[in-house]
Design an enzyme around this catalytic site. Structure first.
Site, PDB file in Angstrom:
ATOM      1  N   HIS A  38      13.379  -9.617  63.501  1.00 41.78           N
ATOM      2  CA  HIS A  38      13.525 -10.886  64.227  1.00 41.78           C
ATOM      3  C   HIS A  38      14.935 -10.933  64.792  1.00 41.78           C
ATOM      4  O   HIS A  38      15.727  -9.982  64.606  1.00 41.78           O
ATOM      5  CB  HIS A  38      13.234 -12.078  63.303  1.00 41.78           C
ATOM      6  CG  HIS A  38      13.979 -12.035  62.014  1.00 41.78           C
ATOM      7  ND1 HIS A  38      15.350 -12.163  61.937  1.00 41.78           N
ATOM      8  CD2 HIS A  38      13.563 -11.838  60.733  1.00 41.78           C
ATOM      9  CE1 HIS A  38      15.742 -12.073  60.680  1.00 41.78           C
ATOM     10  NE2 HIS A  38      14.677 -11.853  59.920  1.00 41.78           N
ATOM     11  N   HIS A  41      17.942  -9.687  62.705  1.00 42.47           N
ATOM     12  CA  HIS A  41      18.195  -8.239  62.646  1.00 42.47           C
ATOM     13  C   HIS A  41      18.840  -7.746  63.939  1.00 42.47           C
ATOM     14  O   HIS A  41      19.739  -6.906  63.923  1.00 42.47           O
ATOM     15  CB  HIS A  41      16.884  -7.468  62.463  1.00 42.47           C
ATOM     16  CG  HIS A  41      16.137  -7.772  61.203  1.00 42.47           C
ATOM     17  ND1 HIS A  41      14.955  -8.479  61.179  1.00 42.47           N
ATOM     18  CD2 HIS A  41      16.412  -7.446  59.915  1.00 42.47           C
ATOM     19  CE1 HIS A  41      14.523  -8.568  59.936  1.00 42.47           C
ATOM     20  NE2 HIS A  41      15.380  -7.964  59.148  1.00 42.47           N
ATOM     21  N   GLY A 151      23.299  -8.752  56.841  1.00 40.68           N
ATOM     22  CA  GLY A 151      23.319 -10.180  57.116  1.00 40.68           C
ATOM     23  C   GLY A 151      23.841 -10.995  55.943  1.00 40.68           C
ATOM     24  O   GLY A 151      23.579 -10.680  54.780  1.00 40.68           O
ATOM     25  N   GLU A 152      24.574 -12.068  56.263  1.00 38.15           N
ATOM     26  CA  GLU A 152      25.028 -13.006  55.218  1.00 38.15           C
ATOM     27  C   GLU A 152      23.879 -13.835  54.675  1.00 38.15           C
ATOM     28  O   GLU A 152      24.036 -14.517  53.664  1.00 38.15           O
ATOM     29  CB  GLU A 152      26.092 -13.950  55.789  1.00 38.15           C
ATOM     30  CG  GLU A 152      27.441 -13.320  55.906  1.00 38.15           C
ATOM     31  CD  GLU A 152      28.513 -14.313  56.300  1.00 38.15           C
ATOM     32  OE1 GLU A 152      28.194 -15.489  56.578  1.00 38.15           O
ATOM     33  OE2 GLU A 152      29.676 -13.891  56.352  1.00 38.15           O
ATOM     34  N   ARG A 191       9.956 -13.224  56.030  1.00 41.39           N
ATOM     35  CA  ARG A 191       8.996 -13.932  55.172  1.00 41.39           C
ATOM     36  C   ARG A 191       8.611 -15.298  55.735  1.00 41.39           C
ATOM     37  O   ARG A 191       7.651 -15.909  55.259  1.00 41.39           O
ATOM     38  CB  ARG A 191       9.534 -14.061  53.744  1.00 41.39           C
ATOM     39  CG  ARG A 191       9.594 -12.725  53.022  1.00 41.39           C
ATOM     40  CD  ARG A 191       9.922 -12.861  51.550  1.00 41.39           C
ATOM     41  NE  ARG A 191       9.692 -11.618  50.836  1.00 41.39           N
ATOM     42  CZ  ARG A 191      10.637 -10.747  50.481  1.00 41.39           C
ATOM     43  NH1 ARG A 191      11.892 -10.972  50.786  1.00 41.39           N
ATOM     44  NH2 ARG A 191      10.320  -9.640  49.832  1.00 41.39           N
TER      45      ARG A 191
END
Ligand code: PAF
Length: 284
Positions: A38, A41, A151-152, A191
């Site tokens: 998505h 990313h 990613g954070e 998810r």
């Protein structure tokens, strides 16, 4: 239309491609993913691009980081779509190994990171961070990038990876990228695709509750009361259950002291909506 993205599936082929770039003096950036890509990313790929001449993205749904009752089988997979999105975002190469390539028969090594792996998701998902730490160590050794971007959104994972890279003297810069969010603030996640329409509306409360908890802790309100009222707010909004909402020291994920918070704070949460488990975090 971008040209078709080259895909390699073996460690040897990955090393040949990356080795040729490095021999030509190029810097290599790397974005490990589990696919079902998505915008979050793709923002990692674009960030890697700003730090490197070439960018590799891996797509590997890693079985060892899923618990026995988790969604390994159901995890969304669409390699052709992922490859097209990666090409558009400026990625040069997809690395999509099989499970047998990643874990050949006889594999016997697990990487366990103490401290930062232990609380929060370490308690809620036993074995999860050993799976993450092992596969990320392998991916970084296989690709040997100059810089790798994570990613954070998975803040605890990011701290686990920073710790293992430091402790194992791995020659790679780890870069954290800000969480990409939908218009209503929901953190983008593969998810989210599991959510029904009604659950999707409830999910938007997670980032609002975290923002309010962070505001209260930073204003000097008592940490334990703030955490438990955040849990109550999530349940009142319709979450089926809440694994945790906790304010922690960002670098170590240690608990904050009993008094008003001094120094940086990160509030992390995990909560369930039906069969979907969502995580998010916010910091100053
Ligand atoms: O964040 C993820 O997608 C995964 O945990 C990672 C880092 C690719 C390891 O499998």
């Amino acid at each position: 239309m971008s040209a078709e993205l080259p895909i390699v599936r073996t460690v040897a082929d990955l090393r040949a491609e990356v080795g040729a770039w490095k021999a030509a003096g190029q810097r290599v950036g790397f974005t490990p993913t589990m696919g079902a890509l998505h915008e979050g990313h793709l923002s990692l790929v674009r960030l890697a691009r700003t730090r490197a001449d070439r960018v590799v993205a891996s797509v590997f749904v890693n079985p060892t980081q899923f618990g026995p009752n988790e969604d390994f089988e159901a995890y969304p997979r669409d390699e052709a779509r992922d490859a097209a999105l990666l090409a558009e975002a400026g990625c040069d190469l997809m690395y999509a190994p099989t499970v047998a390539e990643m874990y050949p028969p006889g594999s016997a090594t697990t990487v366990i990171v103490g401290g930062v792996s232990e609380p929060l998701d370490g308690l809620a998902r036993p074995g999860h961070f050993a799976g993450v730490a092992t596969v990320v160590t392998k991916l970084l050794n296989q690709c040997a990038p100059d810089v790798a971007v994570f990613g954070e959104k998975d803040f605890q994972q990011l701290q686990v990876i920073r710790t293992l890279v430091r402790d194992l003297d791995m020659p790679v810069d780890i870069l954290g990228a800000p969480t990409a969010r939908a218009a209503d603030g929901l953190a983008l996640s593969s998810r989210n695709a599991y959510l029904t329409e009604a659950e999707r509306r409830i999910a938007a409360h997670l980032n609002q509750v975290l923002a309010e908890a962070l505001r209260r802790v930073k204003a000097g309100e008592p940490v334990a009361e703030t955490e438990s009222s955040a849990v109550d707010s999530l349940k009142a909004a319709g979450f089926s259950s809440v694994d945790y909402v906790e304010a922690r020291v960002p670098a170590t994920l240690a608990r904050l002291g009993p008094g008003p918070a001094v120094g940086p704070v990160r509030v992390l949460a995990a909560a369930r909506l039906g069969r979907t488990r969502l995580i998010d975090n916010m910091g100053d």
